[in-house]
Design an enzyme around this catalytic site. Structure first.
Site, PDB file in Angstrom:
ATOM      1  N   CYS A 264      60.257  26.950  41.725  1.00 27.24           N
ATOM      2  CA  CYS A 264      60.176  28.380  42.015  1.00 27.24           C
ATOM      3  C   CYS A 264      58.830  28.892  41.531  1.00 27.24           C
ATOM      4  O   CYS A 264      58.507  28.759  40.357  1.00 27.24           O
ATOM      5  CB  CYS A 264      61.307  29.125  41.320  1.00 27.24           C
TER       6      CYS A 264
ATOM      7  N   CYS B  35      65.549  30.653  45.105  1.00 31.89           N
ATOM      8  CA  CYS B  35      65.773  30.406  43.688  1.00 31.89           C
ATOM      9  C   CYS B  35      67.052  31.109  43.237  1.00 31.89           C
ATOM     10  O   CYS B  35      67.220  32.303  43.455  1.00 31.89           O
ATOM     11  CB  CYS B  35      64.579  30.911  42.893  1.00 31.89           C
TER      12      CYS B  35
ATOM     13  N   CYS C 181      65.983  33.837  40.375  1.00 31.66           N
ATOM     14  CA  CYS C 181      65.277  35.096  40.608  1.00 31.66           C
ATOM     15  C   CYS C 181      65.249  35.510  42.079  1.00 31.66           C
ATOM     16  O   CYS C 181      64.782  36.601  42.408  1.00 31.66           O
ATOM     17  CB  CYS C 181      63.853  35.012  40.069  1.00 31.66           C
TER      18      CYS C 181
ATOM     19  N   CYS D 221      59.611  32.227  38.804  1.00 30.48           N
ATOM     20  CA  CYS D 221      60.204  32.219  37.461  1.00 30.48           C
ATOM     21  C   CYS D 221      60.084  30.895  36.730  1.00 30.48           C
ATOM     22  O   CYS D 221      60.462  30.780  35.574  1.00 30.48           O
ATOM     23  CB  CYS D 221      61.674  32.644  37.524  1.00 30.48           C
TER      24      CYS D 221
ATOM     25  N   ASP E 213      87.377  27.990  60.671  1.00 33.73           N
ATOM     26  CA  ASP E 213      86.128  28.516  61.194  1.00 33.73           C
ATOM     27  C   ASP E 213      85.208  27.352  61.541  1.00 33.73           C
ATOM     28  O   ASP E 213      84.855  26.554  60.673  1.00 33.73           O
ATOM     29  CB  ASP E 213      85.503  29.398  60.094  1.00 33.73           C
TER      30      ASP E 213
HETATM   31 ZN   LIG Z   1      62.900  31.754  40.420  1.00 31.61          ZN
END
Ligand SMILES: [Zn+2]
Length: 411
Positions: A194, A172, A175, A197, A328
């Site tokens: 999520c 997330c 959070c 949150c 890269d």
């Molecule tokens: Zn979250």
């Protein structure tokens, strides 16, 4: 304006074609020159007025009084890192965000830096409508943080059975907790939320259902509270569902007709090296498909599309590490090359400046490959073997060479 790491050229060009099919005059950077200079050049070329063409900076071209644009719409694809600069001067009504994937690490650093640059540009831009791929949590989070109006599109059902292990962006953004998925499409795209949150996939305004990937793409687009529209297109590859959804959503939001949608799609030519098919050899019996594969998400999608074709085939992979490719090439380790151990793949030839890295990567998953000094040689050898179904996957700087050679063979 079209922005995002994958699919922006196809999306932007398709949008141009749709607008032109309705008789509008459109300014665009169709060939994909999507840095500040390319955007400026597209606008300056279309500029008229007292100083007209001399008004080379797009400032003058876009703002007048030194010049004006003889067009109804400007339809521009803009590189993520150039978006900040471009948005200072151009104020689009709509901005499409196709998705954010790990791409060209060398140029901008990791995806976080790209995210930050783009986020800042979008947060500071005057009011516009963001048309976003709602299946991508990175894009959805970015859009949600801004105060702009959001329109989202997405695929509401599980379509591909791919096991795909790219992990970026599966936490997330708000959070840091791991996101929970009902299912994935590829990379971090899917139906997610999520648990910590409450951030999650936005309500999807334009959703795809009934997706069929072969013999050609077809699916329904359902806008909330309206009848579904069946779309079919002579394309393959699941990612094109997103490109088409994006364009359909914008047209509807602009209150423009989508009646000619399937008709335009039926004659839409994939641009330079994006899923382009060449017919070569005696009686043009030998088919060669050329596609750009420049990052893990793109590569995995190419592998999926290729494996949906169950006829025998040979494969050529060309990896360069010039500046435009990114120096890269460690991203090769994020591609699911183990899936190339498939009975329909007769041989794999690697080439390019980093052919050895590619060969090592394949060796690591127990897949044999041959090495060719250049792409021309690789193609010649396979065609001389009588290969009737050849896939050529190349990264950025190898594209031009491969394209030119195949075009020559076709003539
Ligand atoms: Zn979250």
């Amino acid at each position: 304006m079209t922005c995002g790491t994958n699919g922006k050229t196809t999306t932007n060009n398709l949008l141009c074609s749709m607008l032109e099919a309705q008789g509008f005059r459109v300014v665009s950077n169709r060939l994909g020159a999507n840095m500040v200079e390319g955007v400026a050049a597209a606008l300056a070329t279309a500029a008229k007025g007292p100083l007209g063409y001399l008004a080379v900076g797009y400032l003058a071209a876009a703002k007048g009084p030194l010049g004006y644009l003889a067009a109804d719409f400007a339809c521009l694809e803009v590189d993520e890192a150039s978006a900040a600069r471009v948005l200072q001067d151009l104020h689009p009504d709509f901005m499409i965000l196709t998705g954010l994937f790990r791409d060209q690490l060398d140029r901008y650093g990791e995806i976080d830096l790209t995210m930050k640059a783009l986020e800042k540009a979008i947060l500071e831009a005057p009011d516009m409508t963001l048309v976003i791929n709602g299946d991508d949590p990175l894009t959805a989070y970015l859009a949600k943080k801004s105060a702009h109006r959001i329109v989202s599109y997405g695929v509401n059902e599980k379509v591909t059975g791919d096991v795909d292990v790219i992990r970026e962006g599966r936490f997330c953004e708000n959070c840091g907790a791991p996101l929970q998925y009902d299912f994935y499409h590829f990379s971090q795209l899917g139906v997610y939320r999520c648990p910590s949150c409450g951030f999650g996939r936005p309500e999807i305004d334009y959703a795809a259902y009934g997706v069929r990937l072969s013999p050609q793409l077809s699916f329904d687009i359902q806008k909330i509270n309206s009848a579904p529209v069946r779309i079919s297109a002579p394309m393959t590859g699941f990612y094109n569902v997103y490109n088409i959804l994006a364009v359909f959503s914008v047209l509807r939001e602009m209150k423009l007709s989508t009646e000619m949608f399937s008709e335009v799609l039926s004659s839409f030519k994939p641009q330079f090296g994006r899923g382009e098919i060449f017919h070569v050899g005696e009686k043009r019996r030998q088919k060669v498909l050329l596609n750009l594969a420049k990052n893990p998400a793109g590569f995995n999608q190419n592998i999926s599309a290729m494996l949906q074709d169950r006829s025998p085939k040979d494969l050529i992979i060309v990896i360069n590490d010039n500046a435009q490719d990114g120096r890269d090439v460690s991203w090769l380790w994020d591609v699911d090359f183990d899936r190339l151990a498939d009975e329909t793949i007769r041989s794999i030839t690697v080439s390019g400046l980093r052919a050895l890295d590619m060969q090592l990567r394949l060796k690591y998953v127990d897949i044999k490959s041959e090495r060719a000094p250049d792409v021309e040689k690789a193609i010649d050898e396979r065609l001389a073997d009588g290969c009737e179904n050849l896939y050529v996957l190349v990264n950025y700087t190898a594209l031009y060479e491969a394209h030119k050679y195949l075009e020559g063979l076709e003539k």
